[in-house]
Design a protein around this motif. Structure first.
Motif, mmCIF file in Angstrom:
data_model
loop_
_atom_site.group_PDB
_atom_site.id
_atom_site.type_symbol
_atom_site.label_atom_id
_atom_site.label_comp_id
_atom_site.label_asym_id
_atom_site.label_seq_id
_atom_site.Cartn_x
_atom_site.Cartn_y
_atom_site.Cartn_z
ATOM 1 N N TYR A 3 0.815 -1.214 0.000
ATOM 2 C CA TYR A 3 0.000 0.000 0.000
ATOM 3 C C TYR A 3 0.849 1.265 0.000
ATOM 4 C CZ TYR A 3 -3.686 -3.304 1.126
ATOM 5 O OH TYR A 3 -4.573 -4.349 1.090
ATOM 6 N N ARG A 4 2.159 1.101 -0.146
ATOM 7 C CA ARG A 4 3.060 2.248 -0.028
ATOM 8 C C ARG A 4 2.841 3.201 -1.198
ATOM 9 N NH1 ARG A 4 8.190 2.687 2.668
ATOM 10 N NH2 ARG A 4 9.238 4.553 1.910
ATOM 11 N N ILE A 5 2.696 4.491 -0.895
ATOM 12 C CA ILE A 5 2.536 5.449 -1.990
ATOM 13 C C ILE A 5 3.622 6.517 -1.970
ATOM 14 C CG2 ILE A 5 0.043 5.197 -2.344
ATOM 15 C CD1 ILE A 5 -0.315 7.637 -0.526
ATOM 16 N N GLY A 6 4.412 6.599 -0.932
ATOM 17 C CA GLY A 6 5.457 7.611 -0.919
ATOM 18 C C GLY A 6 6.135 7.690 0.420
ATOM 19 N N ARG A 7 6.920 8.792 0.585
ATOM 20 C CA ARG A 7 7.596 8.949 1.878
ATOM 21 C C ARG A 7 7.191 10.277 2.496
ATOM 22 N NH1 ARG A 7 13.739 10.968 0.738
ATOM 23 N NH2 ARG A 7 13.184 12.517 -0.819
ATOM 24 N N LEU A 8 7.299 10.306 3.818
ATOM 25 C CA LEU A 8 6.892 11.493 4.549
ATOM 26 C C LEU A 8 8.049 12.496 4.563
ATOM 27 C CD1 LEU A 8 4.530 12.573 6.269
ATOM 28 C CD2 LEU A 8 5.721 11.690 8.270
ATOM 29 N N VAL A 9 7.745 13.749 4.177
ATOM 30 C CA VAL A 9 8.808 14.764 4.189
ATOM 31 C C VAL A 9 8.306 15.995 4.932
ATOM 32 C CG1 VAL A 9 9.834 13.991 2.016
ATOM 33 C CG2 VAL A 9 8.016 15.714 2.001
ATOM 34 N N ASP A 10 9.251 16.835 5.375
ATOM 35 C CA ASP A 10 8.843 18.086 6.001
ATOM 36 C C ASP A 10 8.686 19.154 4.915
ATOM 37 O OD1 ASP A 10 11.342 18.818 5.252
ATOM 38 O OD2 ASP A 10 12.200 18.790 7.275
ATOM 39 N N ASP A 11 8.452 20.379 5.341
ATOM 40 C CA ASP A 11 8.169 21.435 4.374
ATOM 41 C C ASP A 11 9.335 21.677 3.420
ATOM 42 O OD1 ASP A 11 5.777 21.623 5.540
ATOM 43 O OD2 ASP A 11 6.281 23.329 6.827
ATOM 44 N N GLN A 12 10.554 21.353 3.881
ATOM 45 C CA GLN A 12 11.717 21.546 3.019
ATOM 46 C C GLN A 12 11.966 20.338 2.105
ATOM 47 O OE1 GLN A 12 12.101 22.819 6.415
ATOM 48 N NE2 GLN A 12 11.526 24.695 5.359
ATOM 49 N N GLY A 13 11.117 19.365 2.224
ATOM 50 C CA GLY A 13 11.302 18.192 1.375
ATOM 51 C C GLY A 13 12.285 17.188 1.949
ATOM 52 N N GLU A 14 12.685 17.399 3.223
ATOM 53 C CA GLU A 14 13.592 16.440 3.849
ATOM 54 C C GLU A 14 12.765 15.312 4.477
ATOM 55 O OE1 GLU A 14 16.973 16.377 3.867
ATOM 56 O OE2 GLU A 14 16.686 17.975 2.387
ATOM 57 N N PRO A 15 13.245 14.061 4.380
ATOM 58 C CA PRO A 15 12.475 12.948 4.953
ATOM 59 C C PRO A 15 12.274 13.128 6.451
ATOM 60 C CG PRO A 15 14.396 12.158 3.728
ATOM 61 C CD PRO A 15 14.490 13.633 3.747
ATOM 62 N N LEU A 16 11.094 12.782 6.918
ATOM 63 C CA LEU A 16 10.768 12.876 8.338
ATOM 64 C C LEU A 16 10.729 11.482 8.938
ATOM 65 C CD1 LEU A 16 7.883 15.431 8.914
ATOM 66 C CD2 LEU A 16 10.085 15.365 10.066
ATOM 67 N N GLU A 17 11.527 11.284 9.956
ATOM 68 C CA GLU A 17 11.443 10.012 10.689
ATOM 69 C C GLU A 17 10.699 10.288 11.980
ATOM 70 O OE1 GLU A 17 12.312 6.856 10.246
ATOM 71 O OE2 GLU A 17 12.975 7.186 8.178
ATOM 72 N N PRO A 18 9.938 9.343 12.435
ATOM 73 C CA PRO A 18 9.128 9.600 13.629
ATOM 74 C C PRO A 18 9.972 9.986 14.841
ATOM 75 C CG PRO A 18 9.073 7.284 12.996
ATOM 76 C CD PRO A 18 9.695 8.029 11.870
ATOM 77 N N ALA A 19 11.156 9.399 14.977
ATOM 78 C CA ALA A 19 11.941 9.688 16.170
ATOM 79 C C ALA A 19 13.137 10.556 15.843
ATOM 80 C CB ALA A 19 12.397 8.382 16.807
ATOM 81 N N ALA A 20 12.979 11.403 14.805
ATOM 82 C CA ALA A 20 14.102 12.196 14.347
ATOM 83 C C ALA A 20 14.631 13.122 15.443
ATOM 84 C CB ALA A 20 13.701 13.026 13.139
ATOM 85 N N ALA A 21 13.708 13.738 16.138
ATOM 86 C CA ALA A 21 14.140 14.673 17.167
ATOM 87 C C ALA A 21 14.339 13.939 18.475
ATOM 88 C CB ALA A 21 13.095 15.765 17.326
ATOM 89 N N ALA A 22 15.599 13.685 18.810
ATOM 90 C CA ALA A 22 15.868 12.973 20.051
ATOM 91 C C ALA A 22 15.572 13.890 21.223
ATOM 92 C CB ALA A 22 17.322 12.530 20.080
ATOM 93 N N PRO A 23 14.914 13.390 22.241
ATOM 94 C CA PRO A 23 14.490 14.238 23.356
ATOM 95 C C PRO A 23 15.664 14.922 24.037
ATOM 96 C CG PRO A 23 13.503 12.065 23.509
ATOM 97 C CD PRO A 23 14.477 12.026 22.382
ATOM 98 N N GLU A 24 16.821 14.282 24.122
ATOM 99 C CA GLU A 24 17.954 14.833 24.867
ATOM 100 C C GLU A 24 18.451 16.144 24.260
ATOM 101 O OE1 GLU A 24 17.456 10.795 25.873
ATOM 102 O OE2 GLU A 24 17.729 11.785 23.958
ATOM 103 N N GLN A 25 18.264 16.285 22.966
ATOM 104 C CA GLN A 25 18.883 17.425 22.296
ATOM 105 C C GLN A 25 18.344 18.758 22.792
ATOM 106 O OE1 GLN A 25 18.174 16.444 18.267
ATOM 107 N NE2 GLN A 25 20.005 15.162 18.081
ATOM 108 N N GLN A 26 17.098 18.777 23.168
ATOM 109 C CA GLN A 26 16.529 20.061 23.580
ATOM 110 C C GLN A 26 15.788 19.888 24.878
ATOM 111 O OE1 GLN A 26 14.201 21.741 20.445
ATOM 112 N NE2 GLN A 26 15.484 20.820 18.873
ATOM 113 N N SER A 27 16.555 19.618 25.918
ATOM 114 C CA SER A 27 15.869 19.338 27.170
ATOM 115 C C SER A 27 15.321 20.610 27.801
ATOM 116 C CB SER A 27 16.805 18.623 28.135
ATOM 117 O OG SER A 27 17.961 19.408 28.297
#
Lengths: 430, 280
Positions: free
Chosen positions: B111-135
């Protein structure tokens, strides 16, 4: 087997349905839509199949006395076989349904569901359990000829592996695990008792006191208890394990034999006919040697209706339960009349007839009639009616070779005797 | 009896054999061309949020599962709830802590139709933003309503974008060589419950052993209020702890710079990082 419900059956049904009842709220009723229904069938058959497998294992416990809850050990074994086969069929239905339900998504998905990467241990554990079942059921299907009893028994031990593997499949995948722990413990406990504990805990030591030849190929062995004697009732049987070093076969192997002595007899006597390697060797068992007895089992005379007279039909070595009852009759305070038909090939093969006739002389309400096949052919209805006019209204007990039982059942059935009043013990691969 | 079982056995082998051989034959013809990866933004994804058109983003991929919805074994609502959304969490927790099977994963690929990207067209991974980085989240927005505003909610969600299965969690905040906060709480359907303190101390004082008339006792009371205030809230709302005066009363006694909401927050984040302590 007549469809009669014993109290043990209710326990059995409760145990079988327990996991399904627990999972019921999650599974819901069968859905109407085809694919969903197939998935539902797959899950339900898996739950029911595993429950049957575990209960089947639990049924192998063979505790003396417990078998009577199920109508005797022969019926218990019949249930064991029935449930075992049903489990096997349901487990395959489970696999097939859960595989087929994925076919709409593509055959590759279906195949991957059934044969996932090896890292999916729980799923492969299920496959191994099934494979173990195929192997230990193979003799039943006669894949490599018919195995002898002892080798069949050893192969059947694979069922323990099947049980553990099946639990290894279900416990990680099941929604609710406690019913599986419970039934798994019952099944594994039964196997541990049977194979590890009962040989030392449940067997009673006896000495061979005498071996009396009754006819060619038939002896009566009298056994004296070393310690406390087994308490038994007429019509019951024991598993006998001879320890005589000089036996040509069957030493240390257990086989079932019907008790021929009266319950009050100080010696326990078994009539043994030469029907196989082990029973052949026993014909010459040494006096003074040791034998272990486990039991008693069976429930032949349990369905007693003292107000109704009894008709006994015994043939071949199947006369032994009646011998036990007849020997105990003089001591028993019982009012009902009993007529025994001793069906033998000829006078030379009616090995207990003399003693039975003597018993009949001592007990007024007991009559013995001999019927010789060589002279009269198969037992005819007219013969039965002539010697026992009210036979069709009696409580009827049959014991003998399969051919005789089949003939008598047909005969009684034709006279409209209800099956519930016919009691029969079949010794088949016990 | 054995005849029936034997027949079933043969039928079973035949069916499985058919299935496997059909698979073997069909996979020979299969051309393994990777599906075209179309870029799909969260906004576009959000438009397909109904049974008529249900798209889901799972681990960076976008899937149009509209046709599959009627075949899903659960109630429709369960699968429809996640339409138009990033659904990795639901995918990884078919039941709490248990992902979908490899078979389902394979099926999903159809059922795959594409990949999820942000507004800049960069791929978005669900856990891209690690919590530690911006505590240090700027959660100092003063609001009369106890809750995060929309912008903060979005930010908080982004910071807690890992998936946390339902279960019991335990975590610790230590500083200055002593354990100050040891917290336990439950997660149910992504919501916090039964928050309690297994340890609460500062500068050698064990707050859980204080008498009611002790002058520091209100501090313990306020911590309990924090737990009550968080009861039933969504996980990302633990950022409210940065402005704990909005959750607890009697702020004067509380602001004695001894035990503070951000320590509780830290201990809870520690708990989440540690993973489920015990399953529900």
């Amino acid at each position: 087997m007549p469809l009669r419900l014993y109290r043990g059956d209710l326990l059995l049904i409760a145990a079988l349905l327990l996991p399904l009842a627990i999972a019921g709220p999650r599974l819901g009723w069968p859905p109407g839509e085809a694919a969903a229904l197939l998935g539902w069938v797959g899950r339900v058959s898996g739950i029911l199949g595993l429950a049957m497998l575990l209960v089947t294992a639990a049924l192998s416990i063979r505790l003396p006395g417990l078998d009577r809850w199920f109508g005797g050990l022969d019926r218990l074994w019949w249930l064991h076989r029935l449930l075992g086969f049903a489990a096997f069929v349901l487990i395959m239905l489970h696999v097939l349904a859960l595989g087929l339900v994925r076919v709409p998504a593509g055959v590759d998905v279906a195949v991957l569901t059934l044969f996932p990467p090896l890292s999916q241990l729980a799923l492969w554990s299920g496959w191994l359990a099934w494979l173990a079942m195929v192997i230990f059921l193979a003799p039943t299907f006669q894949f490599f000829g018919r195995l002898d009893y002892q080798r069949w028994k050893r192969l059947h031990l694979l069922s323990a592996a099947a049980l553990l593997l099946a639990l290894g499949h279900a416990l990680p995948l099941a929604g609710e695990t406690w019913p599986w722990w419970l039934l798994g413990a019952l099944g594994a406990g039964a196997i541990v008792w049977r194979k590890l504990l009962s040989p030392s805990l449940a067997r009673h030591p006896y000495w061979v006191e005498s071996v009396a030849p009754l006819a060619r190929g038939v002896v009566e062995i009298a056994l004296r208890p070393e310690g406390r004697a087994l308490a038994y009732r007429p019509g019951q049987f024991v598993y006998l394990t001879p320890l005589d070093e000089s036996l040509s076969a069957g030493r240390g192997e257990e086989h079932p034999y019907t008790i021929a002595s009266a319950p009050h007899d100080l010696l326990l006597r078994v009539g043994i006919k030469d029907l196989g390697d082990a029973s052949h060797a026993l014909q010459t068992v040494s006096v003074g040697s040791r034998a272990m007895l486990e039991g008693p089992y069976g429930d032949f005379f349990a369905a007693d209706y003292p107000q109704r007279d009894a008709l006994w039909l015994g043939g071949g070595i199947g006369i032994t339960p009646f011998v036990s009852a007849a020997r105990g009759m003089a001591a028993a305070d019982e009012g009902r009349g009993v007529q025994l038909f001793y069906l033998a090939n000829g006078p030379d093969r009616a090995y207990y007839l003399e003693e039975l006739t003597r018993c009949a002389g001592e007990v007024e309400r007991f009559t013995v009639t001999a019927h010789f096949y060589r002279e009269l052919g198969p037992l005819a209805e007219s013969f039965l009616r002539h010697h026992c006019p009210d036979y069709a209204h009696r409580e009827i007990y049959l014991c003998g070779p399969p051919g005789m039982i089949g003939h008598l059942r047909d005969l009684l059935d034709a006279q409209g005797v209800p099956a519930a009043r016919i009691h029969c013990e079949v010794f088949d691969f016990l | 009896m054995s005849k029936i079982a034997y027949s079933a056995f043969i039928a079973f082998l035949a069916s499985i054999g058919t299935l496997v051989s059909v698979h073997a034959l069909s996979s020979d013809e299969e051309v393994d061309s990777p599906r075209e990866a179309r870029d799909i933004t969260l906004d576009e994804l959000a438009e397909h949020d109904s049974a008529e058109s249900c798209w889901k983003a799972i681990h960076g991929g976008v899937y149009d599962i509209t046709d599959y919805v009627p075949n899903h074994p659960t109630e429709k609502e369960v699968i429809l709830e996640w339409c138009g959304r990033e659904s990795s969490e639901a995918w990884d927790n078919k039941r709490p802590g248990r992902p979908h099977s490899p078979g389902a994963e394979r099926q999903l690929e159809n059922y795959r139709i594409g990949r999820l990207v942000d507004d800049q067209g960069e791929p978005l991974e669900p856990a891209a933003a690690a919590p530690e980085q911006q505590s240090e989240a700027p959660a100092d927005a003063v609001d009369d309503e106890v809750g995060l505003d929309e912008a903060d909610t979005r930010l908080a969600k982004a910071l807690l974008s890992g998936h946390y299965p339902d279960g019991r969690y335990r975590g610790v905040f230590s500083d200055g060589g002593e354990m100050q906060v040891n917290v336990q709480f439950d997660l149910r359907d992504g919501r916090i419950g039964s928050l309690s303190y297994r340890h609460l101390a500062y500068a050698g004082t064990n707050y859980r052993r204080l008498d009611e008339d002790d002058e520091l006792y209100p501090v313990l009371e306020q911590h309990r209020q924090l737990g009550e205030a968080l009861e039933g809230r969504e996980l990302h709302e633990i950022f409210l702890l940065y402005t704990s005066q909005r959750l607890a009363h009697d702020v004067d006694g509380y602001s004695g710079a001894t035990l503070r909401g951000n320590k509780v927050h830290s201990a809870m984040r520690d708990a989440l990082n540690r993973g489920v302590y015990s399953w529900p």
